[in-house]
Design a protein around this motif. Structure first.
Motif, mmCIF file in Angstrom:
data_model
loop_
_atom_site.group_PDB
_atom_site.id
_atom_site.type_symbol
_atom_site.label_atom_id
_atom_site.label_comp_id
_atom_site.label_asym_id
_atom_site.label_seq_id
_atom_site.Cartn_x
_atom_site.Cartn_y
_atom_site.Cartn_z
ATOM 1 N N VAL A 199 -63.940 69.289 20.368
ATOM 2 C CA VAL A 199 -64.265 70.711 20.335
ATOM 3 C C VAL A 199 -62.972 71.496 20.247
ATOM 4 O O VAL A 199 -62.169 71.510 21.182
ATOM 5 C CB VAL A 199 -65.069 71.116 21.585
ATOM 6 N N GLY A 200 -62.754 72.135 19.098
ATOM 7 C CA GLY A 200 -61.519 72.873 18.847
ATOM 8 C C GLY A 200 -60.653 72.134 17.849
ATOM 9 O O GLY A 200 -60.392 70.936 18.007
ATOM 10 N N ALA A 201 -60.208 72.838 16.821
ATOM 11 C CA ALA A 201 -59.367 72.227 15.782
ATOM 12 C C ALA A 201 -58.030 72.947 15.688
ATOM 13 O O ALA A 201 -57.491 73.139 14.593
ATOM 14 C CB ALA A 201 -60.088 72.242 14.434
ATOM 15 N N GLY A 202 -57.491 73.330 16.841
ATOM 16 C CA GLY A 202 -56.121 73.810 16.899
ATOM 17 C C GLY A 202 -55.169 72.633 16.932
ATOM 18 O O GLY A 202 -55.530 71.496 16.580
ATOM 19 N N THR A 203 -53.953 72.875 17.387
ATOM 20 C CA THR A 203 -52.953 71.805 17.408
ATOM 21 C C THR A 203 -53.416 70.621 18.243
ATOM 22 O O THR A 203 -53.381 69.469 17.784
ATOM 23 C CB THR A 203 -51.619 72.337 17.949
ATOM 24 N N LEU A 204 -53.856 70.877 19.474
ATOM 25 C CA LEU A 204 -54.294 69.778 20.334
ATOM 26 C C LEU A 204 -55.478 69.032 19.717
ATOM 27 O O LEU A 204 -55.531 67.798 19.745
ATOM 28 C CB LEU A 204 -54.676 70.299 21.717
ATOM 29 N N GLY A 205 -56.431 69.779 19.173
ATOM 30 C CA GLY A 205 -57.614 69.140 18.616
ATOM 31 C C GLY A 205 -57.306 68.271 17.417
ATOM 32 O O GLY A 205 -57.801 67.137 17.302
ATOM 33 N N LEU A 206 -56.467 68.756 16.506
ATOM 34 C CA LEU A 206 -56.153 67.977 15.305
ATOM 35 C C LEU A 206 -55.295 66.758 15.632
ATOM 36 O O LEU A 206 -55.428 65.704 14.990
ATOM 37 C CB LEU A 206 -55.466 68.862 14.274
ATOM 38 N N LEU A 207 -54.426 66.877 16.628
ATOM 39 C CA LEU A 207 -53.676 65.699 17.063
ATOM 40 C C LEU A 207 -54.607 64.696 17.733
ATOM 41 O O LEU A 207 -54.483 63.478 17.542
ATOM 42 C CB LEU A 207 -52.563 66.118 18.016
ATOM 43 N N ALA A 208 -55.573 65.196 18.520
ATOM 44 C CA ALA A 208 -56.540 64.300 19.151
ATOM 45 C C ALA A 208 -57.379 63.575 18.112
ATOM 46 O O ALA A 208 -57.712 62.392 18.277
ATOM 47 C CB ALA A 208 -57.439 65.092 20.109
#
Length: 350
Positions: free
Chosen positions: A185-194
């Motif tokens: 849930v969330g496609a910011g920096t943390l989300g895309l790295l995850a």
């Protein structure tokens, strides 16, 4: 062969630049003598430093009391090259490309000795918040916190290994297994790295939930099998074995729990503001959910992120959209959180 540089070899009076936030709303670019590494420390020449919302909070004065100490040079996401070492540090580190953990954990308390260095009880200290950070030409850090990189490492991309370590901490907490159904849930920096780290676990599904179409497209390129808006994702409530929340939006903790199947696992990494929608305790108990939260990254999570980067399983470089010199710090930090759809990760390049 010339001798290996150490702190005593540095020319006296060498000058470097750093951004200093004196107090909320007030910053300046200063010239100061390059710091000399003390015993157990290294001096790093900064190659690139990422700006995140917490840096903007420091500038705006919204960082929680106790988690910042003014005046401060911010910058906790960075990569660089060891330029000199202090007493007691292996001189072979000079010339090594490196990143370093931000938390200045004590290493001796019960939590540190159990490997949970992000839960250190010795008191909060972190590079860029209570200790001088990397929005500067140089910084000093304890050598014990270094994670050396391959000799050919892309330091521009490696500047994102700090948020990658946070994502790695979330993945460790979530314990993904092959063929599971996973949602981010969330496609910011943390989300895309995850997404990149979770894709390596061979999930049957890896769905990303974000309202921004451009971010959804990036998620698909990074290994997601589908990308949905929050409204579309409501049809998948109760489907996922593991849900990793990275957005920190007012509703995403609660909505992430709804996406998880009964007996599923939810990991919260977003930084929530007061007033965020709470998790329904009835749903939590009836569904027997396992919920974990992540704040920062342990040494083990850092090791996971650096290893994945070195192996090519993690490539943060495509997330970088803007780069600025130190002199344009104000312009760079204003771009972070501005809502500009073209703005991804913003770097300072000393």
């Amino acid at each position: 062969m010339s001798p290996t540089p150490d702190a005593a070899d540095r020319p006296a009076g060498a000058v470097g630049r750093s951004v200093v936030i004196d107090r909320p709303g007030v910053h300046r670019l200063v010239e100061r003598e390059v710091p000399v590494p003390g015993p157990g420390e290294v001096l790093v020449r900064v190659a690139a430093a990422g700006i995140c919302m917490s840096d903007r909070e420091v500038l705006d004065g919204h960082r929680a009391p106790g988690y910042v100490r003014y005046p401060v040079t911010p910058g906790h996401e960075w990569a660089g090259t060891v330029e000199a070492v202090g007493a007691g540090v292996d001189p072979a580190l000079v010339g090594r490309r490196t990143v370093a953990e931000g938390f200045r954990s004590c290493g001796t308390c019960e939590r540190c000795r159990c490997g949970e260095t992000s839960l250190c009880t010795g008191g909060y200290a972190e590079t860029g918040f209570t200790e001088p950070g990397a929005f500067a030409d140089h910084l000093t850090v304890p050598a014990r916190l270094l994670h050396p990189l391959p000799d050919d490492a892309d330091l521009r991309a490696a500047a994102l290994l700090e948020p990658a370590a946070v994502s790695a901490a979330a993945v460790r907490a979530g314990r993904p297994r092959p063929t599971e159904r996973v949602a981010v849930v969330g496609a910011g920096t943390l989300g895309l790295l995850a997404v990149q780290l979770l894709a390596a676990s061979s999930p049957a599904e890896l769905v990303v939930v974000d309202p921004r179409a451009a971010r959804a497209g990036a998620a698909l390129r990074f290994g997601a099998t589908d990308a949905l808006t929050p409204q579309d994702a409501e049809a998948l409530h109760g489907r996922f074995d593991l849900v990793v929340e990275t957005a920190g939006a007012p509703s995403t903790a609660a909505s992430s729990c709804l996406l998880a199947r009964r007996g599923g696992r939810v990991v919260l990494t977003g930084m929530f503001s007061a007033g965020a929608t709470g998790i329904d305790p009835v749903h939590l108990s009836v569904s027997q959910l396992e919920i974990r939260s992540v704040f920062g990254a342990s040494s083990a999570a850092w090791a996971d992120a650096v290893r994945a980067f070195a192996l090519g399983l993690l490539d943060p470089a495509p997330l970088v959209t803007h780069e600025f010199p130190l002199e344009r710090f104000a312009e760079a930090v204003a771009l972070v959180g501005s809502g500009d759809p073209k703005a991804g990760k913003v770097l300072l390049r000393p």
